[in-house]
Write a protein that holds these residues in place. Structure first.
Motif, PDB file in Angstrom:
ATOM      1  N   CYS A   1       0.844  -1.199   0.000  1.00 22.84           N
ATOM      2  CA  CYS A   1       0.000   0.000   0.000  1.00 22.84           C
ATOM      3  C   CYS A   1       0.877   1.245   0.000  1.00 22.84           C
ATOM      4  O   CYS A   1       1.794   1.372   0.818  1.00 22.84           O
ATOM      5  CB  CYS A   1      -0.912   0.005   1.228  1.00 22.84           C
ATOM      6  SG  CYS A   1      -2.133   1.348   1.233  1.00 22.84           S
ATOM      7  N   GLU A   2       0.595   2.164  -0.917  1.00 20.02           N
ATOM      8  CA  GLU A   2       1.343   3.426  -0.995  1.00 20.02           C
ATOM      9  C   GLU A   2       0.604   4.484  -0.190  1.00 20.02           C
ATOM     10  O   GLU A   2      -0.605   4.678  -0.372  1.00 20.02           O
ATOM     11  CB  GLU A   2       1.489   3.859  -2.445  1.00 20.02           C
ATOM     12  CG  GLU A   2       2.430   5.030  -2.641  1.00 20.02           C
ATOM     13  CD  GLU A   2       2.748   5.258  -4.108  1.00 20.02           C
ATOM     14  OE1 GLU A   2       3.777   4.743  -4.575  1.00 20.02           O
ATOM     15  OE2 GLU A   2       1.963   5.956  -4.777  1.00 20.02           O
ATOM     16  N   VAL A   3       1.338   5.184   0.692  1.00 21.68           N
ATOM     17  CA  VAL A   3       0.704   6.138   1.603  1.00 21.68           C
ATOM     18  C   VAL A   3       1.459   7.469   1.618  1.00 21.68           C
ATOM     19  O   VAL A   3       2.597   7.564   1.172  1.00 21.68           O
ATOM     20  CB  VAL A   3       0.625   5.576   3.042  1.00 21.68           C
ATOM     21  CG1 VAL A   3      -0.173   4.277   3.072  1.00 21.68           C
ATOM     22  CG2 VAL A   3       2.020   5.358   3.626  1.00 21.68           C
ATOM     23  N   ARG A   4       0.786   8.460   2.160  1.00 24.61           N
ATOM     24  CA  ARG A   4       1.341   9.794   2.422  1.00 24.61           C
ATOM     25  C   ARG A   4       1.797  10.497   1.150  1.00 24.61           C
ATOM     26  O   ARG A   4       1.819   9.948   0.053  1.00 24.61           O
ATOM     27  CB  ARG A   4       2.492   9.726   3.434  1.00 24.61           C
ATOM     28  CG  ARG A   4       2.076   9.207   4.795  1.00 24.61           C
ATOM     29  CD  ARG A   4       3.155   9.468   5.816  1.00 24.61           C
ATOM     30  NE  ARG A   4       2.757   8.991   7.131  1.00 24.61           N
ATOM     31  CZ  ARG A   4       3.439   9.218   8.232  1.00 24.61           C
ATOM     32  NH1 ARG A   4       4.561   9.909   8.184  1.00 24.61           N
ATOM     33  NH2 ARG A   4       3.022   8.752   9.379  1.00 24.61           N
ATOM     34  N   ASP A   5       2.178  11.744   1.333  1.00 23.42           N
ATOM     35  CA  ASP A   5       2.674  12.518   0.198  1.00 23.42           C
ATOM     36  C   ASP A   5       4.051  12.060  -0.233  1.00 23.42           C
ATOM     37  O   ASP A   5       4.505  12.354  -1.333  1.00 23.42           O
ATOM     38  CB  ASP A   5       2.692  14.015   0.532  1.00 23.42           C
ATOM     39  CG  ASP A   5       3.429  14.322   1.830  1.00 23.42           C
ATOM     40  OD1 ASP A   5       3.897  13.372   2.491  1.00 23.42           O
ATOM     41  OD2 ASP A   5       3.516  15.508   2.191  1.00 23.42           O
ATOM     42  N   ALA A   6       4.737  11.284   0.626  1.00 23.21           N
ATOM     43  CA  ALA A   6       6.082  10.805   0.312  1.00 23.21           C
ATOM     44  C   ALA A   6       6.069   9.475  -0.436  1.00 23.21           C
ATOM     45  O   ALA A   6       7.136   8.904  -0.690  1.00 23.21           O
ATOM     46  CB  ALA A   6       6.888  10.652   1.603  1.00 23.21           C
ATOM     47  N   SER A   7       4.894   8.951  -0.778  1.00 22.82           N
ATOM     48  CA  SER A   7       4.755   7.699  -1.532  1.00 22.82           C
ATOM     49  C   SER A   7       5.408   6.523  -0.820  1.00 22.82           C
ATOM     50  O   SER A   7       6.073   5.694  -1.448  1.00 22.82           O
ATOM     51  CB  SER A   7       5.357   7.841  -2.942  1.00 22.82           C
ATOM     52  OG  SER A   7       4.835   8.960  -3.604  1.00 22.82           O
ATOM     53  N   LEU A   8       5.228   6.417   0.487  1.00 25.34           N
ATOM     54  CA  LEU A   8       5.844   5.326   1.236  1.00 25.34           C
ATOM     55  C   LEU A   8       5.156   4.008   0.907  1.00 25.34           C
ATOM     56  O   LEU A   8       3.932   3.913   0.950  1.00 25.34           O
ATOM     57  CB  LEU A   8       5.729   5.594   2.742  1.00 25.34           C
ATOM     58  CG  LEU A   8       6.472   6.813   3.293  1.00 25.34           C
ATOM     59  CD1 LEU A   8       6.142   7.003   4.755  1.00 25.34           C
ATOM     60  CD2 LEU A   8       7.973   6.647   3.103  1.00 25.34           C
ATOM     61  N   PRO A   9       5.933   2.948   0.593  1.00 27.06           N
ATOM     62  CA  PRO A   9       5.338   1.628   0.361  1.00 27.06           C
ATOM     63  C   PRO A   9       5.238   0.851   1.665  1.00 27.06           C
ATOM     64  O   PRO A   9       6.230   0.644   2.361  1.00 27.06           O
ATOM     65  CB  PRO A   9       6.328   0.969  -0.602  1.00 27.06           C
ATOM     66  CG  PRO A   9       7.652   1.586  -0.254  1.00 27.06           C
ATOM     67  CD  PRO A   9       7.370   2.983   0.276  1.00 27.06           C
ATOM     68  N   VAL A  10       4.045   0.416   2.013  1.00 26.10           N
ATOM     69  CA  VAL A  10       3.823  -0.308   3.272  1.00 26.10           C
ATOM     70  C   VAL A  10       3.330  -1.722   2.950  1.00 26.10           C
ATOM     71  O   VAL A  10       2.281  -1.872   2.320  1.00 26.10           O
ATOM     72  CB  VAL A  10       2.793   0.423   4.149  1.00 26.10           C
ATOM     73  CG1 VAL A  10       2.520  -0.373   5.422  1.00 26.10           C
ATOM     74  CG2 VAL A  10       3.275   1.823   4.501  1.00 26.10           C
ATOM     75  N   PRO A  11       4.049  -2.760   3.391  1.00 26.93           N
ATOM     76  CA  PRO A  11       3.589  -4.137   3.151  1.00 26.93           C
ATOM     77  C   PRO A  11       2.334  -4.454   3.966  1.00 26.93           C
ATOM     78  O   PRO A  11       2.279  -4.157   5.170  1.00 26.93           O
ATOM     79  CB  PRO A  11       4.774  -4.996   3.609  1.00 26.93           C
ATOM     80  CG  PRO A  11       5.949  -4.073   3.676  1.00 26.93           C
ATOM     81  CD  PRO A  11       5.386  -2.727   4.017  1.00 26.93           C
ATOM     82  N   LEU A  12       1.353  -5.050   3.322  1.00 26.90           N
ATOM     83  CA  LEU A  12       0.139  -5.527   3.988  1.00 26.90           C
ATOM     84  C   LEU A  12       0.282  -7.038   4.119  1.00 26.90           C
ATOM     85  O   LEU A  12       0.133  -7.778   3.148  1.00 26.90           O
ATOM     86  CB  LEU A  12      -1.097  -5.160   3.170  1.00 26.90           C
ATOM     87  CG  LEU A  12      -1.267  -3.674   2.814  1.00 26.90           C
ATOM     88  CD1 LEU A  12      -2.490  -3.468   1.942  1.00 26.90           C
ATOM     89  CD2 LEU A  12      -1.340  -2.818   4.069  1.00 26.90           C
TER      90      LEU A  12
END
Length: 345
Positions: A204-215
């Motif tokens: 999942c890509e989050v925030r304005d910084a385009s952080l990739p977060v594993p689900l």
């Protein structure tokens, strides 16, 4: 979700929380205090509850009154403007007034366990202030970390050896209690926690910084962590233990972490003020969304949040709900409360 899972739905909880909704909801940098609201009700000398009838005084914004209207619990305002000592005083007053049967300090993501020098760390101050205050309260407090790594600030690999016993694993049944809130609340970490509890997996890509977060399967878990161990690890929390003002704590954050998250909000707010308003034209939005999705796929992204889409399309926070209503007209991509990136156009 946590209260219902651990204590059942019969008794209500008092949820002491910040009015710190970031710039998507509140155009003013930093957290709000009691004098930023009308309609608050005193609970103790320094603690105010936020009923559904309360209102933030414009231009301030807050999700707390709407949360109070949607959920059966009592929301009380955590005020960091008097530093960690001020928060500790608020908690001591609540302990004396309520005589609670249990006190849980809940962090979604696990950045409360940050040392302060992690390159992906974005918002250490809010967590460090609460942690520093809790270790000064003369009452047993249990520290819980839900959704290890879901805030994108500390990787699950770093957090895993720091976590204690598994307390609970959320399921889709747990999420139903707050499903209506997830339709509108902008919290990305909570959205990903709920999505993983419903079985969503991917990146999942989050925030304005385009952080990739594993689900992953770790997403819906809740672990206990020793409070003293967390304080020993968190350099910022130890440094701000005796602070009596938010400015003082913020200065320590700049010194220890190299930045202040409120400075970031100040700079971003200034930038946003200079941006011309963007009108939400459905055809144009869908064209730009398709472009964003193609680019996101090249980064391995499978899901994103409505906050991320709002910022990626250069829309204002006030347009987030209108954008969401437009997008869920494509129900095949709505992996509630996240948005699924299609594998092909």
């Amino acid at each position: 979700m946590l209260h219902a899972a651990l204590y059942g739905g019969e008794d209500q909880a008092v949820i002491l929380t910040y009015a710190w909704d970031r710039l998507l909801v509140d155009p003013i940098p930093g957290p709000r205090r009691a004098d930023n609201f009308t309609g608050l009700e005193p609970l103790t000398r320094s603690v105010w509850t936020v009923p559904a009838t309360a209102q933030p005084i414009p231009p301030a914004g807050s999700t707390l009154p709407r949360l109070a209207a949607a959920l059966p619990h009592t929301f009380a305002l955590l005020d960091p403007h008097h530093g960690a000592e001020g928060i500790a005083r608020q908690m001591e007053e609540l302990v004396e007034h309520l005589a609670p049967t249990s006190i849980d300090l809940l962090d979604v993501g696990g950045d409360v366990l940050a040392q302060g020098d992690e390159p992906t760390l974005k918002s250490p101050l809010a967590d460090a202030l609460t942690l520093a205050a809790c270790c000064q309260v003369n009452a047993p407090i249990r520290l819980l970390v839900a959704g290890p790594g879901l805030d994108g600030e500390i990787s699950p690999d770093v957090l895993r050896p720091l976590l204690g016993p598994l307390v609970h694993t959320f399921t889709s049944k747990d999420v139903e209690a707050i499903s209506t809130v997830l339709e509108w609340h902008p919290s990305e970490a909570t959205a990903m926690l709920a999505a993983t509890a419903r079985g969503v997996r991917g990146i999942c890509e989050v925030r304005d910084a385009s952080l990739p977060v594993p689900l992953t399967d770790e997403g819906p878990t809740v672990h206990e962590v020793d409070l003293d161990d967390a304080v020993s690890r968190n350099n910022l929390a130890r440094a701000i233990m005796t602070t009596a003002a938010l400015d003082e704590a913020e200065a320590y954050s700049r010194e220890i972490c190299g930045f202040s998250e409120i400075d970031y909000e100040r700079n971003k707010a200034t930038w946003l003020t200079g941006q011309p308003p963007t009108k939400l034209e459905p055809d144009d939005i869908l064209t730009r969304l398709d472009k964003y999705q193609r680019e996101a796929r090249t980064r391995g992204v499978t899901h994103t949040t409505f906050r991320r889409i709002t910022e990626a399309l250069n829309l204002s926070g006030s347009q987030r709900e209108e954008l969401r209503q437009l997008l869920i007209s494509r129900p095949e991509q709505y992996a509630a409360p996240l948005w699924r990136i299609p594998t092909e156009d």
